[in-house]
Motif scaffolding. Structure first.
Motif, PDB file in Angstrom:
ATOM      1  N   TYR A  11       9.654   6.942 -24.957  1.00 52.13           N
ATOM      2  CA  TYR A  11       8.878   6.592 -23.761  1.00 52.13           C
ATOM      3  C   TYR A  11       8.687   7.827 -22.898  1.00 52.13           C
ATOM      4  N   ARG A  12       7.582   7.839 -22.145  1.00 53.46           N
ATOM      5  CA  ARG A  12       7.337   8.922 -21.171  1.00 53.46           C
ATOM      6  C   ARG A  12       6.924   8.306 -19.844  1.00 53.46           C
ATOM      7  N   HIS A  13       7.778   8.511 -18.837  1.00 51.00           N
ATOM      8  CA  HIS A  13       7.486   7.957 -17.515  1.00 51.00           C
ATOM      9  C   HIS A  13       7.262   9.082 -16.510  1.00 51.00           C
ATOM     10  N   HIS A  14       6.292   8.857 -15.629  1.00 55.01           N
ATOM     11  CA  HIS A  14       5.988   9.871 -14.613  1.00 55.01           C
ATOM     12  C   HIS A  14       6.158   9.321 -13.220  1.00 55.01           C
ATOM     13  N   PHE A  15       6.789  10.093 -12.374  1.00 59.21           N
ATOM     14  CA  PHE A  15       6.896   9.732 -10.960  1.00 59.21           C
ATOM     15  C   PHE A  15       6.250  10.830 -10.130  1.00 59.21           C
ATOM     16  N   ASN A  16       5.399  10.426  -9.214  1.00 57.13           N
ATOM     17  CA  ASN A  16       4.862  11.379  -8.249  1.00 57.13           C
ATOM     18  C   ASN A  16       5.202  10.892  -6.859  1.00 57.13           C
ATOM     19  N   PHE A  17       6.037  11.638  -6.184  1.00 56.46           N
ATOM     20  CA  PHE A  17       6.421  11.251  -4.834  1.00 56.46           C
ATOM     21  C   PHE A  17       5.683  12.164  -3.867  1.00 56.46           C
ATOM     22  N   GLY A  18       4.873  11.546  -2.991  1.00 54.21           N
ATOM     23  CA  GLY A  18       4.043  12.321  -2.076  1.00 54.21           C
ATOM     24  C   GLY A  18       4.860  12.971  -0.971  1.00 54.21           C
ATOM     25  N   GLU A  19       4.169  13.774  -0.184  1.00 48.40           N
ATOM     26  CA  GLU A  19       4.830  14.470   0.925  1.00 48.40           C
ATOM     27  C   GLU A  19       5.483  13.473   1.857  1.00 48.40           C
ATOM     28  N   ASN A  20       6.739  13.757   2.194  1.00 48.84           N
ATOM     29  CA  ASN A  20       7.451  12.937   3.163  1.00 48.84           C
ATOM     30  C   ASN A  20       7.636  11.487   2.710  1.00 48.84           C
ATOM     31  N   ALA A  21       7.505  11.232   1.426  1.00 54.80           N
ATOM     32  CA  ALA A  21       7.729   9.870   0.919  1.00 54.80           C
ATOM     33  C   ALA A  21       9.232   9.616   0.818  1.00 54.80           C
ATOM     34  N   GLU A  22       9.585   8.336   0.876  1.00 57.28           N
ATOM     35  CA  GLU A  22      10.996   7.999   0.725  1.00 57.28           C
ATOM     36  C   GLU A  22      11.124   6.803  -0.206  1.00 57.28           C
ATOM     37  N   ALA A  23      11.958   6.946  -1.248  1.00 51.92           N
ATOM     38  CA  ALA A  23      12.071   5.856  -2.217  1.00 51.92           C
ATOM     39  C   ALA A  23      13.404   5.909  -2.944  1.00 51.92           C
ATOM     40  N   ALA A  24      13.835   4.713  -3.377  1.00 52.06           N
ATOM     41  CA  ALA A  24      15.003   4.602  -4.251  1.00 52.06           C
ATOM     42  C   ALA A  24      14.536   3.990  -5.563  1.00 52.06           C
ATOM     43  N   VAL A  25      14.999   4.565  -6.661  1.00 52.05           N
ATOM     44  CA  VAL A  25      14.584   4.083  -7.976  1.00 52.05           C
ATOM     45  C   VAL A  25      15.825   3.735  -8.787  1.00 52.05           C
ATOM     46  N   TYR A  26      15.882   2.505  -9.261  1.00 50.12           N
ATOM     47  CA  TYR A  26      16.987   2.091 -10.129  1.00 50.12           C
ATOM     48  C   TYR A  26      16.476   2.031 -11.550  1.00 50.12           C
ATOM     49  N   SER A  46       0.866  -1.175   0.000  1.00 48.76           N
ATOM     50  CA  SER A  46       0.000   0.000   0.000  1.00 48.76           C
ATOM     51  C   SER A  46       0.901   1.223   0.000  1.00 48.76           C
ATOM     52  N   GLY A  47       0.475   2.239  -0.700  1.00 53.41           N
ATOM     53  CA  GLY A  47       1.301   3.437  -0.800  1.00 53.41           C
ATOM     54  C   GLY A  47       2.101   3.490  -2.083  1.00 53.41           C
ATOM     55  N   LEU A  48       2.205   2.356  -2.786  1.00 53.68           N
ATOM     56  CA  LEU A  48       2.928   2.363  -4.064  1.00 53.68           C
ATOM     57  C   LEU A  48       1.976   1.957  -5.182  1.00 53.68           C
ATOM     58  N   GLN A  49       1.942   2.794  -6.220  1.00 51.91           N
ATOM     59  CA  GLN A  49       1.093   2.492  -7.368  1.00 51.91           C
ATOM     60  C   GLN A  49       1.959   2.554  -8.614  1.00 51.91           C
ATOM     61  N   ILE A  50       1.909   1.494  -9.424  1.00 53.78           N
ATOM     62  CA  ILE A  50       2.633   1.504 -10.698  1.00 53.78           C
ATOM     63  C   ILE A  50       1.648   1.108 -11.782  1.00 53.78           C
ATOM     64  N   LYS A  51       1.421   2.000 -12.723  1.00 53.63           N
ATOM     65  CA  LYS A  51       0.435   1.762 -13.780  1.00 53.63           C
ATOM     66  C   LYS A  51       1.023   2.167 -15.118  1.00 53.63           C
ATOM     67  N   VAL A  95       4.057   7.329  -5.259  1.00 51.25           N
ATOM     68  CA  VAL A  95       4.363   6.890  -3.900  1.00 51.25           C
ATOM     69  C   VAL A  95       3.594   7.844  -2.985  1.00 51.25           C
ATOM     70  N   ALA A  96       2.757   7.260  -2.124  1.00 53.41           N
ATOM     71  CA  ALA A  96       1.830   8.068  -1.323  1.00 53.41           C
ATOM     72  C   ALA A  96       2.546   8.902  -0.262  1.00 53.41           C
ATOM     73  N   ASN A  97       1.837   9.882   0.241  1.00 56.39           N
ATOM     74  CA  ASN A  97       2.356  10.699   1.345  1.00 56.39           C
ATOM     75  C   ASN A  97       2.826   9.807   2.491  1.00 56.39           C
ATOM     76  N   ASN A  98       3.925  10.174   3.091  1.00 55.64           N
ATOM     77  CA  ASN A  98       4.455   9.492   4.282  1.00 55.64           C
ATOM     78  C   ASN A  98       4.831   8.031   4.066  1.00 55.64           C
ATOM     79  N   CYS A  99       4.876   7.605   2.812  1.00 59.63           N
ATOM     80  CA  CYS A  99       5.206   6.194   2.560  1.00 59.63           C
ATOM     81  C   CYS A  99       6.714   6.047   2.385  1.00 59.63           C
ATOM     82  N   THR A 100       7.305   5.160   3.169  1.00 59.78           N
ATOM     83  CA  THR A 100       8.710   4.815   2.978  1.00 59.78           C
ATOM     84  C   THR A 100       8.740   3.432   2.355  1.00 59.78           C
TER      85      THR A 100
END
Ligand code: ATP
Ligand code: MG
Lengths: 248, 412
Positions: free
Chosen positions: B161-176, B99-104, B138-143
């Motif tokens: 290709y066109r890719h979109h990332f939306n990182f919510g408030e206080n989210a934490e993520a690493a993307v490779y 929960s907190g991560l959506q990939i579409k 990535v939702a708000n406050n989601c690590t």
């Protein structure tokens, strides 16, 4: 051990060594003194194989081999060690890692197996204790951020690790406090044996109270102009170099 | 939509279908206007001064092969990650997301599309011809407990290709982001990445570019950072004969931190260009930019680093450096820092060096018995290592080390 005959070397077309003769036998300690700019460090660099210098005449025989014919690394692997007057800082390269590589490349050159990690660490502990080099310094990047005295100790530590046949110490005493001088000298003396030899370049007779030389040479204007027993160092300390220049 | 382009550009887009993605209409108009009466840029144009595009214009792309998932998964670097595979027209999304991560697919998240600046014809072509892409939120406050991994495998053809990332408030993520290609394929891919980073989000992006000689790899990154966010892009170019990264970060919120790091190891005929822009629009932000590279044989590297500090961006602290080691007389690096500072109370520094290895250090190491080759390797590894310290993930670091060892016979 080493025999230098009529060595002439120049840099950027300027002749620095002008027919230098020197012979050092196994078991001996020779001191080289001489005024600034005389060519002492040049001699050390030429022996180690620095390519900036052009050798225009003369020969150097080291343990029966033509030294000038060998690349720098092979001279080291044959047992020549130069302690630099100005040790180089090498950020990012760890002291012990590089020494382990150096040791193993030397062993491979002599068809020996690489040293095990355990034996190597034991050697590091033993030799760093000998020169009282902080274990932390041993594992830090080569000379990076070391104080002047720590750099000199690190040179002697590396020398102890590599166990050379002939060590050339270029002003290893300058920049050392009294305690460090004693420690470094002890380190050098501990490595003394009938099979190896050292050439100690210095400006101060003080060092020679700790490392007793068999012969003292005066290098002046690219040549050895005077050689004598250890008392010569005392005389130089008292009278300076003018009387030698005048006698030429 | 009908687009009028000329000559080589016209030929280049033959066979490509106009985009069906919900790209904003105004953006499409801008792209069309940009392309009006344009051709492939030549070295006369500022942004392509050191890049010869003739090779691309004349390239015959190989037929695009569709790979199966089994083949694609061999290209992943991280075993434990939320992994997306992209190959030609197909996109394989991960299942079992927390929960907190959506990939579409991006078509299923049309709200993610918005206007984004582009600087060259390829950026414009992407707007008009992008086939597909993904949208990650990535939702708000989601690590995130695991990194996101996007594995793009190129196997012939031309793709946008066109890719979109939306990182919510206080989210934490690493993307490779791993770009690879099948052996010997001739292909072109231009990928647009849009990163919207909300307040206090902490985001680290690692790009691992490892394509074959026949692939043209173009990346366009557009990031918007809000207040107190931390954003990092580490671009590691391991292989690929033609790589171009165009990265732009707009810093719009105070107390944000931006890190752009890059490393490239080049040989043979490789050409790698990194164009970066950091746009400091508000006060109290910091940016750190470190690009480093080694160039052997006949390879060429380009670094162009723009830093804007706008009038209101007081107390900005911007640091930039680009250093290079040339390993051959035929290799070249063109490095150009461009600072435009309109605020008066700022700290900005930049430095650019291109040279050979330190002769004194080489001699010192050899005088201890290291062969010239080993001494050189040690110094080069040490030179590049500080960029790699940003890669904290063991598998990724092991992969990078392995590939450098393969290509340059450096030992790690
Ligand atoms: N690259 C160079 N080009 C020209 N002259 C040089 C160069 N390097 C050294 N020299 C000169 O060679 C001479 C000998 O230098 P060297 O360093 O061998 O002296 P030294 O006896 O070790 O002196 P010190 O006691 O100051 O250490 C000096 O006159 C120096 O200026
Ligand atoms: Mg000297």
């Amino acid at each position: 051990m080493i025999k230098i005959e009529n060595l002439h070397a120049s840099i950027n077309g300027k002749e620095i060594l002008k027919g230098l003769d020197l012979e050092v036998k196994a078991g001996e300690v020779h001191a080289i003194m001489g005024p600034n700019g005389a060519g002492k460090s040049t001699l050390a660099a030429v022996l180690a194989g620095r390519e900036d210098y052009e050798i225009t005449a003369g020969s150097v025989t080291f343990l029966g081999k033509d030294l000038l014919d060998l690349p720098t690394e092979d001279r080291a692997r044959e047992g020549l060690f130069l302690a630099f007057q100005y040790p180089v800082e090498i950020p990012g390269v760890s002291n012990v890692n590089f020494l382990r590589t150096a040791l193993n490349e030397k062993r491979a050159y002599h068809n020996q197996e690489p040293i095990s990690a355990k034996d190597f660490m034991a050697l590091v502990r033993e030799k760093s204790a000998l020169v009282e080099l902080d274990a932390k310094l041993a594992s830090r990047a080569v000379n990076e951020g070391f104080s002047g005295g720590e750099k000199k100790r690190n040179e002697i530590f590396q020398m102890a690790m590599l166990d050379p046949k002939l060590a050339v110490l270029d002003e290893t005493d300058s920049g050392l406090d009294i305690d460090a001088l004693r420690i470094v000298s002890q380190g050098v003396n501990a490595l003394k044996s009938p099979e190896n030899a050292s050439i100690v370049i210095t400006h101060y007779q003080r060092l020679l109270d700790y490392i007793i030389p068999d012969v003292v040479h005066v290098l002046y204007d690219g040549k050895i102009v005077k050689s004598g027993p250890k008392e010569l160092a005392l005389e130089l300390e008292e009278r300076g170099y003018d009387w030698i220049k005048e006698s030429l | 939509m009908e687009t009028i382009v000329s000559n080589k550009l016209q030929q280049f887009v033959v066979g490509l279908d106009p985009t069906q993605l919900p790209v904003p209409h105004t953006l499409q108009l801008m792209a069309q206007n940009h392309l009006l009466a344009k051709d492939f840029p030549t070295t006369k144009s500022e942004r392509f001064k050191y890049t010869r595009l003739a090779k691309l214009a004349n390239a015959q792309m190989s037929n695009s092969l569709l790979l199966e998932k089994g083949q694609l998964s061999q290209h992943k670097i991280l075993t434990d990650a939320y992994t997306v595979y992209i190959n030609n027209k197909q996109i394989i999304l991960p299942t079992d997301l927390p929960s907190g991560l959506q990939i579409k697919l991006n078509t299923e998240d049309p709200d993610a599309f918005h206007e984004a600046s582009f600087y060259d014809v390829f950026g414009a072509l992407n707007i008009l011809y992008a086939q597909n892409g993904i949208s990650i939120r990535v939702a708000n406050n989601c690590t995130l407990d695991k990194p996101i991994q996007i594995v793009q495998v190129n196997s012939g053809g031309k793709y946008f290709y066109r890719h979109h990332f939306n990182f919510g408030e206080n989210a934490e993520a690493a993307v490779y982001i791993v770009t690879k290609s099948t052996i010997d394929s001739n292909s072109f891919a231009h990928t647009h990445f849009q990163y919207d980073i909300a307040q206090s989000a902490r985001i680290k992006v690692y790009k691992i570019q490892d394509c074959c000689a026949g692939h043209f790899d173009f990346h366009e990154d557009r990031a918007i950072q809000n207040a107190t966010s931390h954003f990092e892009i580490n671009t590691l170019t391991l292989d690929g004969s033609f790589v171009r990264n165009d990265t732009m970060v707009a810093v719009k919120g105070e107390h944000a931190q931006t890190y752009l790091n890059g490393a490239y190891w080049l040989k043979e005929e490789q050409h790698v260009a990194n164009y970066t822009t950091i746009d400091h629009q508000v006060a109290h932000c910091e940016s750190f930019e470190t690009y480093k590279g080694v160039a052997a044989d006949r390879s060429t590297a380009v670094f162009n680093g723009k830093v804007f500090v706008r009038k209101d961006a007081q107390k900005t602290n911007a640091y930039q450096s680009n250093s290079n080691v040339l390993l051959s007389d035929n290799a070249s690096v063109n490095s150009k820092p461009e600072l435009e500072i309109y605020a008066d109370d700022v700290k900005c520094s930049h430095g650019s060096t291109t040279g050979q290895l330190d002769e004194n250090a080489l001699f010192y190491l050899r005088a201890r018995g290291l062969s010239a080759a080993t001494a050189k390797t040690l110094l080069l590894q040490a030179f590049m290592e500080d960029v790699l310290t940003y890669v904290k993930q063991d598998e990724a670091l092991a992969y990078v080390h392995q590939r450098i060892a393969d290509r340059f016979s450096w030992k790690y």
